[in-house]
Design an enzyme around this catalytic site. Structure first.
Site, PDB file in Angstrom:
ATOM      1  N   THR A  26      15.865   7.441 -16.602  1.00  0.00           N
ATOM      2  CA  THR A  26      14.621   7.014 -17.211  1.00  0.00           C
ATOM      3  C   THR A  26      14.349   8.063 -18.279  1.00  0.00           C
ATOM      4  OG1 THR A  26      13.903   6.081 -15.128  1.00  0.00           O
ATOM      5  CG2 THR A  26      12.162   6.622 -16.689  1.00  0.00           C
ATOM      6  N   ASP A  80      15.352  -1.679  -7.924  1.00  0.00           N
ATOM      7  CA  ASP A  80      14.068  -1.109  -7.513  1.00  0.00           C
ATOM      8  C   ASP A  80      13.308  -2.008  -6.547  1.00  0.00           C
ATOM      9  OD1 ASP A  80      14.298   1.276  -8.778  1.00  0.00           O
ATOM     10  OD2 ASP A  80      12.677   0.995 -10.203  1.00  0.00           O
TER      11      ASP A  80
END
Length: 579
Positions: free
Chosen positions: A378, A420
């Site tokens: 990220t 996720d």
């Protein structure tokens, strides 16, 4: 309500022997970058330059955030993206704040059991590799909404630097080359990705070599000219859907056509007189940061000291209880009734404090909820402009280089964000998170995130902009940076560079960065019942800005630079730039 005398005495007397002199630990941190008119902090130096150039040309912080987002998609392809999604927290000069959710969504054809075999067991790699792992991207739609509602410059102006870097190429520095070397094996598995990011001999590009991405330049040019429709309703979406169908994915044109950004009210809380403005569900970040801070607020952290067993003990216990709530109760607000009000309540924090034994570690399995059965790749950037508009953006492809796939002709790396979701209650994801039904896969649902783009204010004025990558550790990285500044008096660079600890309920382990704790502290914590895992690598790449001085002490004395920026020393390619 105040802590009991027993608790304060117990924590202080049993643990203050391990106070760590912070000056000795953090002396190696460089000085924060300084600026009077604006500050941009990103994980890639060329992207930081793009942001500062936008501010110098009269754009505001949102304009700079959009330009940086597109630039990172070119010069930081392991995490920067237009094939992924993310969050943007905006705090405007007039005191208003808002939050844009442009996170990926599950495809319309997604099912709760799509990553399980006939026996109900997770299929290894199914949620991480290839087109079946791809969620519907949101970054292009998110950047355009931000620009239209809160920016001042044209889309063409903001996208021009990214297009130029994609068309003409950019020269790799040491940090860039390291990321390509780390992703080479993954990228080699997809011919379209390999053709872009690997040389003809199959080796990754190295230091001093130039990487050009003509297909990506063409895609960016189409978006610049035609807006988000070029991505969601035109040839780009068609190419991605075609590749998905041919290679085992389930993406459909309707997934792209129906994608919509959500504008939400940020999560807010107070901590020692500071206001925290952060990400609401479908991110767990803001809620869990605030829950942990509420628990910590009545502990004397500054007295106990940074890195002491006392501080680590209460922080770990607060993390333990908060991550139970994160992993079992939170999810996409369109699908789940999130108990945000309860989790942010100061009385709830008191209930947690009352359960914390001052002498012993808690036991995670004892907190198993009834009915219970994100990557280093990220990236986060922080920006503030001359007027005090502050923007924190965290966006992601999830794993390094996402799913490792590129649809022919697009040049766009696609995410593997579907990991996720909860594949199966009780089964860990890529980051070891054990999650529940609230985060189960459903069509058009957004997976629960830990991304925590955060703005902190004091007396109605911006004080700090902070966030980080790091998967499930994003929350604790961001939290610790805030605590390091407010409680431990570190300057913004020291606060970000300081060694980190992490606990996420399950596994019942305290993760510690290299040299994070002294041997004496480790022995004391082990004696209290903690299982410590001393990492051989650091984690996270925080990007922060402090307003009015480099530290709380300098702010209170006056005379510091207006803006003080810091990029994590763990971020080899990043830079904080002020002007």
């Amino acid at each position: 309500m105040q802590l009991t005398r027993r608790t304060l005495i117990a924590v202080s007397l049993s643990l203050t022997l391990t106070l760590t002199p912070s000056a000795a630990v953090f002396a190696a941190s460089p000085a924060p970058a300084k600026g009077e008119h604006g500050m941009v902090v990103t994980a890639q130096h060329l992207a930081s330059e793009v942001g500062v150039d936008v501010l110098k040309k009269g754009g505001n912080a949102v304009d700079a955030a959009v330009a940086v987002g597109y630039a990172l998609a070119v010069v930081y392809p392991n995490a920067g993206n237009i094939g992924g999604g993310g969050f943007m927290t905006i705090r405007l000069k007039d005191g208003r704040s808002t939050f844009l959710d442009f996170r990926e969504r599950a495809p319309l054809a997604a099912t709760k059991t799509m990553y399980l075999d006939k026996d109900g067991k997770p299929v290894k790699g199914a949620s991480l590799d290839g087109y079946l792992a791809v969620g519907v991207p949101g970054s292009v739609a998110g950047f355009e909404m931000a620009r239209q509602k809160y920016g001042t410059l044209t889309r063409q102006d903001l996208m021009a630097p990214a297009i130029a870097y994609a068309r003409d190429g950019f020269v790799l520095n040491q940090g860039d080359a390291a990321s390509f070397a780390g992703g080479a094996e993954r990228l080699a598995k997809d011919p379209a990705a390999a053709a872009i990011f690997l040389k003809k001999d199959g080796k990754p590009y190295g230091i001093g070599e130039k990487l050009a991405q003509p297909d990506l330049a063409a895609s960016l040019s189409a978006i610049s000219e035609k807006g988000p429709d070029a991505f969601y309703k035109g040839a780009i979406a068609d190419a991605i859907v075609k590749a998905s169908g041919a290679k085992g994915g389930i993406l459909a044109k309707g997934d792209f056509e129906q994608y919509a950004v959500r504008e939400l009210k940020p999560v807010t809380c107070s901590y020692r007189g500071y206001e925290i403005i952060s990400s609401p569900p479908p991110s767990s970040g803001g809620v869990i940061i605030c829950e942990i801070l509420n628990v910590l607020e009545l502990y004397p952290l500054s007295y106990l000291g940074a890195g002491s067993a006392g501080t680590v003990h209460v922080m770990v216990e607060a993390m333990r209880y908060a991550y139970v709530d994160r992993n079992s109760a939170l999810g996409d607000p369109d699908f789940v009734d999130n108990p945000v009000e309860k989790l942010l309540d100061k009385g709830y924090a008191k209930d947690i404090r009352d359960k914390i034994d001052p002498f012993r570690a808690g036991v995670s399995k004892d907190l198993m909820p009834k009915g219970f059965g994100e990557s280093k790749e990220t990236t986060h950037y922080s920006i503030i402009d001359k007027d005090g508009n502050a923007v924190a953006v965290t966006y992601t492809l999830n794993g390094s280089f996402g799913a490792g796939v590129v649809a022919d002709g697009t040049g766009i790396l696609l995410n593997n964000e579907m990991d996720d979701f909860t594949q199966k209650p009780g089964v860990p994801n890529l980051y070891g998170l054990v999650q529940g039904e609230a985060n189960a896969i459903e069509p058009k649902k957004t997976p629960l995130s830990s991304m925590s783009p955060t703005v902190v204010t004091k007396d109605g004025k911006p004080f700090m902009v902070i966030g980080s990558p790091g998967g499930s550790r994003i929350i604790t990285i961001t939290l610790e940076a805030i605590v390091n500044v407010i409680d431990h008096g570190m300057n913004i660079q020291e606060a970000i560079d300081a060694p980190r600890i992490h606990h996420q309920w399950l596994p019942d382990t305290v993760y510690v960065e290299p040299f994070g704790l002294s041997p004496d502290t480790e022995r004391l914590l082990a004696g209290m019942g903690y299982h410590l895992e001393l990492a051989d690598k650091t984690w996270g790449q925080a990007a922060g800005i402090l307003v009015g001085g480099k530290s709380l002490d300098e702010i209170e004395k006056g005379g510091g630079a207006r803006y003080n920026g810091a990029i994590d020393s763990r971020a080899a390619a990043g830079e904080a730039l002020g002007y």
